[in-house]
Design a protein around this motif. Sequence first.
Motif, PDB file in Angstrom:
ATOM      1  N   LEU A 123       4.062  31.739  56.245  1.00  0.00           N
ATOM      2  CA  LEU A 123       4.914  30.731  56.868  1.00  0.00           C
ATOM      3  C   LEU A 123       4.300  29.351  56.678  1.00  0.00           C
ATOM      4  O   LEU A 123       4.323  28.501  57.566  1.00  0.00           O
ATOM      5  CB  LEU A 123       5.098  31.029  58.364  1.00  0.00           C
ATOM      6  CG  LEU A 123       5.904  32.282  58.712  1.00  0.00           C
ATOM      7  CD1 LEU A 123       5.977  32.456  60.211  1.00  0.00           C
ATOM      8  CD2 LEU A 123       7.305  32.219  58.130  1.00  0.00           C
ATOM      9  N   GLN A 124       3.754  29.124  55.491  1.00  0.00           N
ATOM     10  CA  GLN A 124       3.078  27.860  55.217  1.00  0.00           C
ATOM     11  C   GLN A 124       4.022  26.668  55.353  1.00  0.00           C
ATOM     12  O   GLN A 124       3.605  25.575  55.729  1.00  0.00           O
ATOM     13  CB  GLN A 124       2.479  27.876  53.806  1.00  0.00           C
ATOM     14  CG  GLN A 124       1.511  26.735  53.541  1.00  0.00           C
ATOM     15  CD  GLN A 124       0.812  26.887  52.197  1.00  0.00           C
ATOM     16  OE1 GLN A 124       1.431  27.238  51.204  1.00  0.00           O
ATOM     17  NE2 GLN A 124      -0.491  26.631  52.159  1.00  0.00           N
ATOM     18  N   THR A 125       5.305  26.888  55.080  1.00  0.00           N
ATOM     19  CA  THR A 125       6.255  25.784  55.177  1.00  0.00           C
ATOM     20  C   THR A 125       6.475  25.324  56.612  1.00  0.00           C
ATOM     21  O   THR A 125       7.066  24.270  56.840  1.00  0.00           O
ATOM     22  CB  THR A 125       7.612  26.191  54.567  1.00  0.00           C
ATOM     23  OG1 THR A 125       8.021  27.443  55.119  1.00  0.00           O
ATOM     24  CG2 THR A 125       7.517  26.322  53.056  1.00  0.00           C
ATOM     25  N   VAL A 126       5.999  26.101  57.591  1.00  0.00           N
ATOM     26  CA  VAL A 126       6.082  25.654  58.988  1.00  0.00           C
ATOM     27  C   VAL A 126       5.330  24.338  59.172  1.00  0.00           C
ATOM     28  O   VAL A 126       5.663  23.527  60.039  1.00  0.00           O
ATOM     29  CB  VAL A 126       5.517  26.744  59.924  1.00  0.00           C
ATOM     30  CG1 VAL A 126       5.309  26.208  61.326  1.00  0.00           C
ATOM     31  CG2 VAL A 126       6.452  27.939  59.969  1.00  0.00           C
ATOM     32  N   GLN A 127       4.313  24.122  58.346  1.00  0.00           N
ATOM     33  CA  GLN A 127       3.554  22.876  58.431  1.00  0.00           C
ATOM     34  C   GLN A 127       4.376  21.677  57.937  1.00  0.00           C
ATOM     35  O   GLN A 127       3.994  20.529  58.149  1.00  0.00           O
ATOM     36  CB  GLN A 127       2.262  23.012  57.623  1.00  0.00           C
ATOM     37  CG  GLN A 127       1.356  24.117  58.153  1.00  0.00           C
ATOM     38  CD  GLN A 127       0.216  24.452  57.206  1.00  0.00           C
ATOM     39  OE1 GLN A 127      -0.327  23.563  56.564  1.00  0.00           O
ATOM     40  NE2 GLN A 127      -0.137  25.724  57.099  1.00  0.00           N
ATOM     41  N   HIS A 128       5.480  21.943  57.249  1.00  0.00           N
ATOM     42  CA  HIS A 128       6.403  20.886  56.798  1.00  0.00           C
ATOM     43  C   HIS A 128       7.825  21.340  57.123  1.00  0.00           C
ATOM     44  O   HIS A 128       8.619  21.629  56.224  1.00  0.00           O
ATOM     45  CB  HIS A 128       6.244  20.636  55.301  1.00  0.00           C
ATOM     46  CG  HIS A 128       4.830  20.384  54.879  1.00  0.00           C
ATOM     47  ND1 HIS A 128       4.205  19.178  55.070  1.00  0.00           N
ATOM     48  CD2 HIS A 128       3.907  21.197  54.303  1.00  0.00           C
ATOM     49  CE1 HIS A 128       2.962  19.243  54.614  1.00  0.00           C
ATOM     50  NE2 HIS A 128       2.757  20.454  54.143  1.00  0.00           N
ATOM     51  N   PRO A 129       8.189  21.404  58.394  1.00  0.00           N
ATOM     52  CA  PRO A 129       9.447  22.036  58.794  1.00  0.00           C
ATOM     53  C   PRO A 129      10.710  21.309  58.335  1.00  0.00           C
ATOM     54  O   PRO A 129      11.785  21.902  58.323  1.00  0.00           O
ATOM     55  CB  PRO A 129       9.348  22.080  60.322  1.00  0.00           C
ATOM     56  CG  PRO A 129       8.428  20.955  60.666  1.00  0.00           C
ATOM     57  CD  PRO A 129       7.432  20.905  59.560  1.00  0.00           C
ATOM     58  N   ARG A 130      10.608  20.038  57.953  1.00  0.00           N
ATOM     59  CA  ARG A 130      11.804  19.283  57.600  1.00  0.00           C
ATOM     60  C   ARG A 130      12.070  19.262  56.094  1.00  0.00           C
ATOM     61  O   ARG A 130      12.932  18.516  55.630  1.00  0.00           O
ATOM     62  CB  ARG A 130      11.673  17.840  58.105  1.00  0.00           C
ATOM     63  CG  ARG A 130      11.595  17.722  59.627  1.00  0.00           C
ATOM     64  CD  ARG A 130      11.527  16.268  60.086  1.00  0.00           C
ATOM     65  NE  ARG A 130      12.764  15.552  59.788  1.00  0.00           N
ATOM     66  CZ  ARG A 130      12.880  14.606  58.872  1.00  0.00           C
ATOM     67  NH1 ARG A 130      11.835  14.263  58.136  1.00  0.00           N
ATOM     68  NH2 ARG A 130      14.033  13.996  58.672  1.00  0.00           N
ATOM     69  N   TYR A 131      11.358  20.070  55.325  1.00  0.00           N
ATOM     70  CA  TYR A 131      11.466  19.943  53.869  1.00  0.00           C
ATOM     71  C   TYR A 131      12.876  20.244  53.368  1.00  0.00           C
ATOM     72  O   TYR A 131      13.390  19.563  52.471  1.00  0.00           O
ATOM     73  CB  TYR A 131      10.426  20.821  53.166  1.00  0.00           C
ATOM     74  CG  TYR A 131      10.763  22.286  53.104  1.00  0.00           C
ATOM     75  CD1 TYR A 131      11.301  22.864  51.956  1.00  0.00           C
ATOM     76  CD2 TYR A 131      10.541  23.117  54.204  1.00  0.00           C
ATOM     77  CE1 TYR A 131      11.594  24.206  51.896  1.00  0.00           C
ATOM     78  CE2 TYR A 131      10.844  24.456  54.153  1.00  0.00           C
ATOM     79  CZ  TYR A 131      11.370  25.007  53.001  1.00  0.00           C
ATOM     80  OH  TYR A 131      11.682  26.349  52.942  1.00  0.00           O
ATOM     81  N   VAL A 132      13.554  21.257  53.930  1.00  0.00           N
ATOM     82  CA  VAL A 132      14.917  21.580  53.489  1.00  0.00           C
ATOM     83  C   VAL A 132      15.892  20.504  53.956  1.00  0.00           C
ATOM     84  O   VAL A 132      16.750  20.039  53.201  1.00  0.00           O
ATOM     85  CB  VAL A 132      15.350  22.955  54.016  1.00  0.00           C
ATOM     86  CG1 VAL A 132      16.820  23.220  53.691  1.00  0.00           C
ATOM     87  CG2 VAL A 132      14.476  24.045  53.406  1.00  0.00           C
ATOM     88  N   PHE A 133      15.753  20.092  55.208  1.00  0.00           N
ATOM     89  CA  PHE A 133      16.635  19.056  55.747  1.00  0.00           C
ATOM     90  C   PHE A 133      16.523  17.770  54.939  1.00  0.00           C
ATOM     91  O   PHE A 133      17.520  17.140  54.589  1.00  0.00           O
ATOM     92  CB  PHE A 133      16.287  18.805  57.215  1.00  0.00           C
ATOM     93  CG  PHE A 133      17.197  17.824  57.899  1.00  0.00           C
ATOM     94  CD1 PHE A 133      18.393  18.237  58.452  1.00  0.00           C
ATOM     95  CD2 PHE A 133      16.848  16.475  57.976  1.00  0.00           C
ATOM     96  CE1 PHE A 133      19.232  17.335  59.082  1.00  0.00           C
ATOM     97  CE2 PHE A 133      17.681  15.571  58.602  1.00  0.00           C
ATOM     98  CZ  PHE A 133      18.887  16.000  59.158  1.00  0.00           C
ATOM     99  N   GLU A 134      15.283  17.370  54.628  1.00  0.00           N
ATOM    100  CA  GLU A 134      15.075  16.143  53.879  1.00  0.00           C
ATOM    101  C   GLU A 134      15.650  16.228  52.469  1.00  0.00           C
ATOM    102  O   GLU A 134      16.188  15.247  51.947  1.00  0.00           O
ATOM    103  CB  GLU A 134      13.574  15.819  53.806  1.00  0.00           C
ATOM    104  CG  GLU A 134      12.974  15.375  55.125  1.00  0.00           C
ATOM    105  CD  GLU A 134      11.489  15.102  55.002  1.00  0.00           C
ATOM    106  OE1 GLU A 134      10.895  15.538  53.990  1.00  0.00           O
ATOM    107  OE2 GLU A 134      10.929  14.462  55.891  1.00  0.00           O
ATOM    108  N   GLU A 135      15.535  17.402  51.856  1.00  0.00           N
ATOM    109  CA  GLU A 135      16.001  17.554  50.477  1.00  0.00           C
ATOM    110  C   GLU A 135      17.505  17.350  50.361  1.00  0.00           C
ATOM    111  O   GLU A 135      17.992  16.770  49.386  1.00  0.00           O
ATOM    112  CB  GLU A 135      15.612  18.939  49.953  1.00  0.00           C
ATOM    113  CG  GLU A 135      16.045  19.177  48.505  1.00  0.00           C
ATOM    114  CD  GLU A 135      15.620  20.545  47.989  1.00  0.00           C
ATOM    115  OE1 GLU A 135      16.003  20.899  46.861  1.00  0.00           O
ATOM    116  OE2 GLU A 135      14.913  21.267  48.730  1.00  0.00           O
ATOM    117  N   PHE A 136      18.267  17.816  51.335  1.00  0.00           N
ATOM    118  CA  PHE A 136      19.724  17.782  51.222  1.00  0.00           C
ATOM    119  C   PHE A 136      20.392  16.783  52.164  1.00  0.00           C
ATOM    120  O   PHE A 136      21.620  16.679  52.189  1.00  0.00           O
ATOM    121  CB  PHE A 136      20.293  19.181  51.486  1.00  0.00           C
ATOM    122  CG  PHE A 136      19.835  20.198  50.480  1.00  0.00           C
ATOM    123  CD1 PHE A 136      20.377  20.222  49.200  1.00  0.00           C
ATOM    124  CD2 PHE A 136      18.842  21.114  50.797  1.00  0.00           C
ATOM    125  CE1 PHE A 136      19.952  21.154  48.270  1.00  0.00           C
ATOM    126  CE2 PHE A 136      18.404  22.043  49.873  1.00  0.00           C
ATOM    127  CZ  PHE A 136      18.964  22.069  48.592  1.00  0.00           C
TER     128      PHE A 136
END
Length: 464
Positions: A421-434
């Motif tokens: 769950l490494q992406t938990v450290q950057h939780p907004r990555y999907v939101f920011e992309e789209f």
Amino acid sequence: MPKILIVGGGYAGFYTAWKLEKHLRKGEAEVTMVDPLPYMTYQPFLPEVAAGEIEARHVIVGHRRHLKKTRIVTAKVTGIDHANKTATITPAVGDAWEETYDQIVVTAGAVSRTFPIPGIADNAIGLKTIEEAVAIRDRVLTNFERASNLPAGPERDRLLTVVVVGGGFAGIEIFAELRALASSLIKDYPTLSFEDTHFHLIEAMGRIMPEVSLKTSEWVLKSLAKRGANVHLDTQLTGAVDGNVELSTGEIIPTDIIVWTAGVMANPTVVRGSDLLVEERGRIATRADLRVGTADEIVEGAWAAGDISAVPDLTGAGPGGYCVPNAQHAVRQAKLLAKNLVAVLRGELPREYIHKNLGAVAGLGLYNGVFQSGNIALKGFIAWVAHRGYHGLAMPSWERKWRVIGDWWHNFWLGRDNVSLQTVQHPRYVFEEFAARPRPAASAETPPKPDAGAKPAEKAPTGG
């Protein structure tokens, strides 16, 4: 009503507050505990968290849930002026303020002690917090995912190489647990083999685990060697720039994971910001009765315990004459400190701290461990059972014990939950992309569009 201020909510701080709630009469004193985190971390379980054997949230103890009579302040203590009995409290948000007290208990613990080795500050990670344990676990799992898509070569080797610095108990436990985790992952990655994984432990001394006998430490070395782990004794780390670990032997090990466990030091923020007595190693000078001071001098109204304190070891077993910085001493010192503080408030004399080391126990991965108490040494499965039994009972509160035991029970039947769950450290990555963003404003230099009804300008003649 006397005011008691506890600086730090780790082992010693939490247990001091917990026991004060039990021993103080109603209205006898007001207790405040200050810590930048809202929980205590049970650090002996961090290697198992990193290996995916225990859920991270289950090895922390929430302050507000378990301390019902104590005022909890989530902030840092950045200054102690004991001469005027005030402490500077600095929250993450808002202005700092001065807190007055009558009795102060300094239990701010320790942090990783590092050296100015090139690359360590930028590339290594410690093992003192739950966040570090989770990050190590997620990095190992993520690296397996990435390596499985690569052909054999330097980049894949780098992703599948783990380096641990420090051969004490913490270093050996995290090293062995990660080795066991990597071995368990192989079956899920058909493109990877056991030989593709590389584990190196760097120890500057000529042996590991000084807490156990030489014979026991040699058994641990053999056990690790059988599992494909490499231990470099009498070797120092001289550099770690860009993940290239350079050793004093001249060897260079490219890696993506460097875990630093080579010692601790007393919390420098609290020590340097106070006017309390400090001994030569940077710890709060503490008497055997846990009051701050020396054998000839008592600092009235000041107490200390745990890793930040230099408490004399009256059993004579402690190196340099002091108690070693471990959980075993921190918990027992805190329990006695609470009793002694209450005794002083009631005009009674405090008792001295005397505790003979019960021994040392370490987990070396699933179903393997080591235990040493005096001349008695246990190895393998029975030592692993002793390790889990001891720490399972030592975990504060039955609510936490049942959560940890539940993790062990579920993993026994269902296996580890090996998902990163490494992406938990950057939780907004999907939101920011789209996420839709406003278009940039039109530049002032952009000419205006011609009016639809306007006559187009005549084209200038060219020469000919």
